[in-house]
Design a protein around this motif. Structure first.
Motif, mmCIF file in Angstrom:
data_model
loop_
_atom_site.group_PDB
_atom_site.id
_atom_site.type_symbol
_atom_site.label_atom_id
_atom_site.label_comp_id
_atom_site.label_asym_id
_atom_site.label_seq_id
_atom_site.Cartn_x
_atom_site.Cartn_y
_atom_site.Cartn_z
ATOM 1 N N SER A 170 0.824 -1.216 0.000
ATOM 2 C CA SER A 170 0.000 0.000 0.000
ATOM 3 C C SER A 170 0.853 1.258 0.000
ATOM 4 O O SER A 170 0.458 2.281 -0.535
ATOM 5 C CB SER A 170 -0.953 0.008 1.198
ATOM 6 O OG SER A 170 -0.242 0.042 2.409
ATOM 7 N N GLU A 199 -2.160 -14.558 -0.057
ATOM 8 C CA GLU A 199 -3.138 -13.464 0.067
ATOM 9 C C GLU A 199 -3.036 -12.503 -1.110
ATOM 10 O O GLU A 199 -4.013 -11.900 -1.522
ATOM 11 C CB GLU A 199 -2.905 -12.664 1.359
ATOM 12 C CG GLU A 199 -3.264 -13.383 2.636
ATOM 13 C CD GLU A 199 -2.083 -14.107 3.230
ATOM 14 O OE1 GLU A 199 -1.139 -14.427 2.483
ATOM 15 O OE2 GLU A 199 -2.100 -14.377 4.444
ATOM 16 N N LEU A 203 -4.758 -9.863 -5.621
ATOM 17 C CA LEU A 203 -4.459 -8.524 -6.127
ATOM 18 C C LEU A 203 -3.454 -8.525 -7.271
ATOM 19 O O LEU A 203 -3.197 -7.498 -7.872
ATOM 20 C CB LEU A 203 -3.911 -7.645 -4.991
ATOM 21 C CG LEU A 203 -4.716 -7.645 -3.698
ATOM 22 C CD1 LEU A 203 -3.938 -7.012 -2.580
ATOM 23 C CD2 LEU A 203 -6.020 -6.913 -3.906
ATOM 24 N N CYS B 79 -7.935 -8.780 10.131
ATOM 25 C CA CYS B 79 -7.258 -7.583 9.614
ATOM 26 C C CYS B 79 -5.807 -7.531 10.110
ATOM 27 O O CYS B 79 -5.545 -7.750 11.292
ATOM 28 C CB CYS B 79 -8.001 -6.335 10.077
ATOM 29 S SG CYS B 79 -7.226 -4.821 9.500
ATOM 30 N N GLY B 83 -3.298 -1.605 5.303
ATOM 31 C CA GLY B 83 -3.641 -0.255 4.841
ATOM 32 C C GLY B 83 -3.998 -0.153 3.372
ATOM 33 O O GLY B 83 -4.135 0.949 2.846
ATOM 34 N N ILE B 84 -4.173 -1.302 2.695
ATOM 35 C CA ILE B 84 -4.542 -1.252 1.272
ATOM 36 C C ILE B 84 -5.906 -0.582 1.121
ATOM 37 O O ILE B 84 -6.108 0.280 0.268
ATOM 38 C CB ILE B 84 -4.549 -2.679 0.659
ATOM 39 C CG1 ILE B 84 -3.129 -3.256 0.645
ATOM 40 C CG2 ILE B 84 -5.129 -2.670 -0.751
ATOM 41 C CD1 ILE B 84 -3.038 -4.701 0.219
ATOM 42 N N SER B 87 -5.728 3.118 1.304
ATOM 43 C CA SER B 87 -5.179 3.806 0.133
ATOM 44 C C SER B 87 -6.067 3.685 -1.101
ATOM 45 O O SER B 87 -5.917 4.467 -2.032
ATOM 46 C CB SER B 87 -3.753 3.340 -0.170
ATOM 47 O OG SER B 87 -3.727 1.978 -0.409
ATOM 48 N N VAL B 88 -6.997 2.702 -1.145
ATOM 49 C CA VAL B 88 -7.890 2.622 -2.318
ATOM 50 C C VAL B 88 -9.247 3.278 -2.064
ATOM 51 O O VAL B 88 -10.030 3.460 -2.999
ATOM 52 C CB VAL B 88 -8.119 1.156 -2.809
ATOM 53 C CG1 VAL B 88 -6.830 0.522 -3.272
ATOM 54 C CG2 VAL B 88 -8.795 0.305 -1.749
ATOM 55 N N LYS B 142 -13.419 -3.687 0.327
ATOM 56 C CA LYS B 142 -13.682 -5.125 0.462
ATOM 57 C C LYS B 142 -12.977 -5.903 -0.662
ATOM 58 O O LYS B 142 -12.337 -6.923 -0.417
ATOM 59 C CB LYS B 142 -15.192 -5.372 0.409
ATOM 60 C CG LYS B 142 -15.565 -6.817 0.535
ATOM 61 C CD LYS B 142 -17.007 -7.056 0.145
ATOM 62 C CE LYS B 142 -17.216 -8.551 -0.006
ATOM 63 N NZ LYS B 142 -18.500 -8.881 -0.558
ATOM 64 N N ASP B 143 -13.108 -5.390 -1.883
ATOM 65 C CA ASP B 143 -12.540 -6.093 -3.038
ATOM 66 C C ASP B 143 -11.017 -6.199 -2.962
ATOM 67 O O ASP B 143 -10.432 -7.134 -3.487
ATOM 68 C CB ASP B 143 -12.922 -5.373 -4.343
ATOM 69 C CG ASP B 143 -14.424 -5.328 -4.551
ATOM 70 O OD1 ASP B 143 -15.111 -6.136 -3.892
ATOM 71 O OD2 ASP B 143 -14.910 -4.483 -5.329
ATOM 72 N N HIS B 144 -10.368 -5.218 -2.322
ATOM 73 C CA HIS B 144 -8.903 -5.211 -2.286
ATOM 74 C C HIS B 144 -8.323 -5.810 -1.011
ATOM 75 O O HIS B 144 -7.105 -5.880 -0.876
ATOM 76 C CB HIS B 144 -8.382 -3.782 -2.444
ATOM 77 C CG HIS B 144 -8.522 -3.258 -3.842
ATOM 78 N ND1 HIS B 144 -9.680 -2.719 -4.310
ATOM 79 C CD2 HIS B 144 -7.642 -3.228 -4.879
ATOM 80 C CE1 HIS B 144 -9.515 -2.351 -5.572
ATOM 81 N NE2 HIS B 144 -8.285 -2.660 -5.940
ATOM 82 N N CYS B 145 -9.177 -6.204 -0.063
ATOM 83 C CA CYS B 145 -8.635 -6.696 1.209
ATOM 84 C C CYS B 145 -8.003 -8.076 1.006
ATOM 85 O O CYS B 145 -8.685 -9.035 0.641
ATOM 86 C CB CYS B 145 -9.735 -6.778 2.264
ATOM 87 S SG CYS B 145 -9.117 -7.420 3.817
ATOM 88 N N PRO B 146 -6.696 -8.219 1.229
ATOM 89 C CA PRO B 146 -6.060 -9.515 0.981
ATOM 90 C C PRO B 146 -6.431 -10.589 1.998
ATOM 91 O O PRO B 146 -6.303 -11.771 1.720
ATOM 92 C CB PRO B 146 -4.556 -9.196 1.057
ATOM 93 C CG PRO B 146 -4.467 -7.965 1.859
ATOM 94 C CD PRO B 146 -5.735 -7.202 1.655
ATOM 95 N N THR B 147 -6.897 -10.167 3.171
ATOM 96 C CA THR B 147 -7.226 -11.171 4.200
ATOM 97 C C THR B 147 -8.731 -11.369 4.367
ATOM 98 O O THR B 147 -9.162 -12.055 5.301
ATOM 99 C CB THR B 147 -6.612 -10.755 5.558
ATOM 100 O OG1 THR B 147 -7.122 -9.462 5.897
ATOM 101 C CG2 THR B 147 -5.108 -10.704 5.514
ATOM 102 N N ASN B 148 -9.519 -10.766 3.479
ATOM 103 C CA ASN B 148 -10.990 -10.859 3.538
ATOM 104 C C ASN B 148 -11.543 -10.432 4.897
ATOM 105 O O ASN B 148 -12.453 -11.057 5.450
ATOM 106 C CB ASN B 148 -11.462 -12.283 3.214
ATOM 107 C CG ASN B 148 -11.070 -12.691 1.812
ATOM 108 O OD1 ASN B 148 -11.111 -11.883 0.895
ATOM 109 N ND2 ASN B 148 -10.653 -13.924 1.663
#
Lengths: 423, 153
Positions: A170, A199, A203, B79, B83-84, B87-88, B142-148
């Motif tokens: 990020s 993970e 992306l 979580c 911080g993705i 930033s999005v 939600k779409d960018h969260c790597p850990t859902n």
């Protein structure tokens, strides 16, 4: 007690060394920390690495263990006992070195060299192979800000930054907007080359190596970039390899982040040499950089201590890559600096350590397994939280760590200075 | 925190599709999850033979009480504070100068979401663009969260 906000504090959580941490403090305690990830919060509030809600125990003093008894002593007494153990030993090993400030690294490097010790950095494979290649071949580095501003293709090879440096993607690598990447992720193509989906695969474009044959994929990409047809793609799907090669061909500024993954196999060194060759090849027509994705916050600091001393033979003579290749012998002593090496030993090594009566001198801020089982436990303050120090970000930029709390124990470099004076 | 699934909720409904509430049991379950209806709105569950079902449903639906007015549910256990999402976030991108450059928002900056103590928090849900969108609501975080760790209900 009055509250105040400390701004732009550097986080000593990982090698990303984020410098945008805002902390609200009152007296000696931290009330709130903004912009810190789950790794960093563990450092600031004393939580465990992957489970920050679990408290990470701090030692209450310095200890000497004699048979079954653990006696609390002063720092001078502990140093005297440690010096006695080190002097009586036949072989000295120094483990850790990556989770402490640069002053402690420089001090223990000088001390270890004088005592003819063997160094085992906790990030051994990554650190030593990169160091060796930077001396032998050299490779292009750049700052993370440069990656943010210019990189339009980012490749994570054998690395999962979500676990090693959570904020890297990020802040710099994928989502951050920069001078020539004003739309953030839309201006970048990101790839992840790994053994299994991680993970980040959500992306990035993924390239899965089912058997971990990184070298075959690298060779296939080299051929594709030259316009030749590869005979072998390894276990990678050809369309995935072609997609990666296409992106490398089209990109104007390419950044490779290489993690520890490929270096555990026997072909680790050959792989890195080939990857550097690929970076050099791409650099003929465009910009291409390679950054080692270190996990511990000051791995690169130790790399700089060696480079500063222009010690080319050091790697050949004094460094062991992996702690698992250490065979305990009678008369061995291990000095653990800021790391829990007992945790990483195999059961066989632990048994041998007991049988051969290997002594441990631990210098740590936490009550780790190593600290508890050591003959001498020297407790130190935490760099970047309780004492100021210097450390190096993963792109080799020196960053000053500040002290936000009062220390209970002396700094690790102060302890090493005392110990060094006695030897 | 476990977000309830539709099938878990339906299991505790009569599943007779009696239409006494004006809809089928599956539709009623959807309204329970969206928060527009509560378990006691089902007339059948008040009958003696269904005793305890209303309490069971309320227990299943309890995590939804933490849901924001925008429908956002943050699973703090998943979580990792990368911080993705910050930033999005559409609001943050448009209004936080440091956020655009990848840095976390500064202390005083007005933002919709931020990372505090290693976990994502809703700083000001009234700023979330979902509150002003009628349809095709933003789900970038939600779409960018790597850990859902983010969900919308």
């Amino acid at each position: 007690m009055s509250e105040k906000i400390l701004r732009s504090i550097v986080c000593p959580g990982c090698s990303c060394l984020c410098d945008d941490i805002d902390i609200r403090v009152s007296g000696g305690s931290v009330l709130q920390i903004n912009n810190v990830c789950s790794w960093g919060i563990g450092r600031f509030v004393g939580g465990k690495k992957f489970a920050q809600k679990k408290e990470r125990k701090r030692p209450e003093g310095h200890y000497i263990s004699d048979k079954k008894e653990r006696i609390a002593v002063s720092v001078d007494e502990a140093c005297a006992k440690a010096a006695h153990i080190i002097e009586k030993s036949k072989r000295i090993f120094i483990y850790g070195l990556c989770q402490c400030g640069n002053r402690a690294q420089a001090r223990i490097y000088e001390m270890g060299k004088r005592l003819n010790a063997t160094f085992i950095p906790s990030e051994g494979p990554l650190l030593t192979l990169f160091l060796k290649q930077s001396v032998q071949n050299g490779f292009s580095l750049c700052t993370l800000e440069e990656v943010r501003n210019r990189a339009d293709v980012v490749v994570f090879w054998g690395a999962n930054p979500i676990h090693s440096c959570p904020r890297l993607v990020s802040r710099y690598a994928i989502f951050a907007r920069g001078r020539f990447t004003e739309r953030g992720e839309e201006d970048r193509k990101a790839f992840i080359v790994d053994l299994q989906p991680t993970e980040l695969t959500k992306l990035c474009n993924e390239v899965i190596l089912k058997d971990g044959n990184d070298l075959a994929l690298l060779k296939a990409i080299r051929k594709l970039l030259k316009g030749e047809k590869p005979d072998n793609y390894g276990t990678v799907k050809p369309r995935h390899a072609r997609k990666l090669a296409e992106a490398l061909n089209e990109g104007l500024y390419i950044a490779f982040f290489c993690g520890r993954g490929p270096f555990y196999g026997e072909e680790g060194e050959t792989f890195l040499r080939e990857l550097i060759e690929l970076v050099k090849f791409l650099n003929r027509e465009k910009n291409c950089v390679l950054l080692p994705l270190a996990t511990d916050f000051n791995t690169v600091g130790f790399y700089h201590v060696i480079l500063r001393n222009a010690d080319v033979d050091f790697l050949k003579n004094s460094v062991m890559h992996d702690v698992r290749s250490w065979e305990p012998r009678t008369g061995d002593v291990i000095i653990g600096l800021g790391s829990d090496f007992v945790w990483f030993l195999s059961d066989e090594q632990k048994r041998a350590m007991k049988e051969k009566e290997v002594r441990i001198v631990s210098i740590s801020s936490y009550e780790t397994l190593t600290h508890v089982n050591s003959s001498v436990a020297l407790s130190c303050a935490m760099a970047g939280i309780e004492v100021e120090d210097l450390c190096f970000r993963l792109d080799s930029i020196p960053v000053k760590l500040s002290a936000i709390m009062e220390p209970v124990f002396p700094a690790d470099w102060e302890i090493l200075e005392k110990l060094d004076a006695l030897l | 925190m476990e977000v309830p699934k539709l099938e878990d909720v339906i299991e505790f409904l009569p599943r007779t599709n009696c239409q006494k509430c004006g809809m089928t049991c599956a539709e009623f379950a959807e309204f329970l999850i969206s928060g527009d209806l509560s378990p006691s709105d089902c007339p059948v569950l008040h009958e003696p033979e269904w005793a305890g079902y209303i309490e069971a449903l309320e227990e299943i639906l309890a995590p939804l009480k933490e849901r924001a007015s925008t429908g956002m549910v943050i699973n703090a256990d998943l979580c990792n504070g990368c911080g993705i999402c910050v930033s999005v976030c559409e609001y943050n991108t448009a209004n936080s100068e440091s956020g655009r450059l990848g840095k976390g928002p500064q202390w005083e900056e007005k933002v919709a979401i931020r990372v505090v103590d290693g976990v994502l928090v809703l700083a000001d849900e009234s700023l979330c663009t979902r509150t002003t969108q009628a349809a095709d609501k933003c789900t970038k975080c939600k779409d960018h969260c790597p850990t859902n760790a983010i969900d919308y209900l």
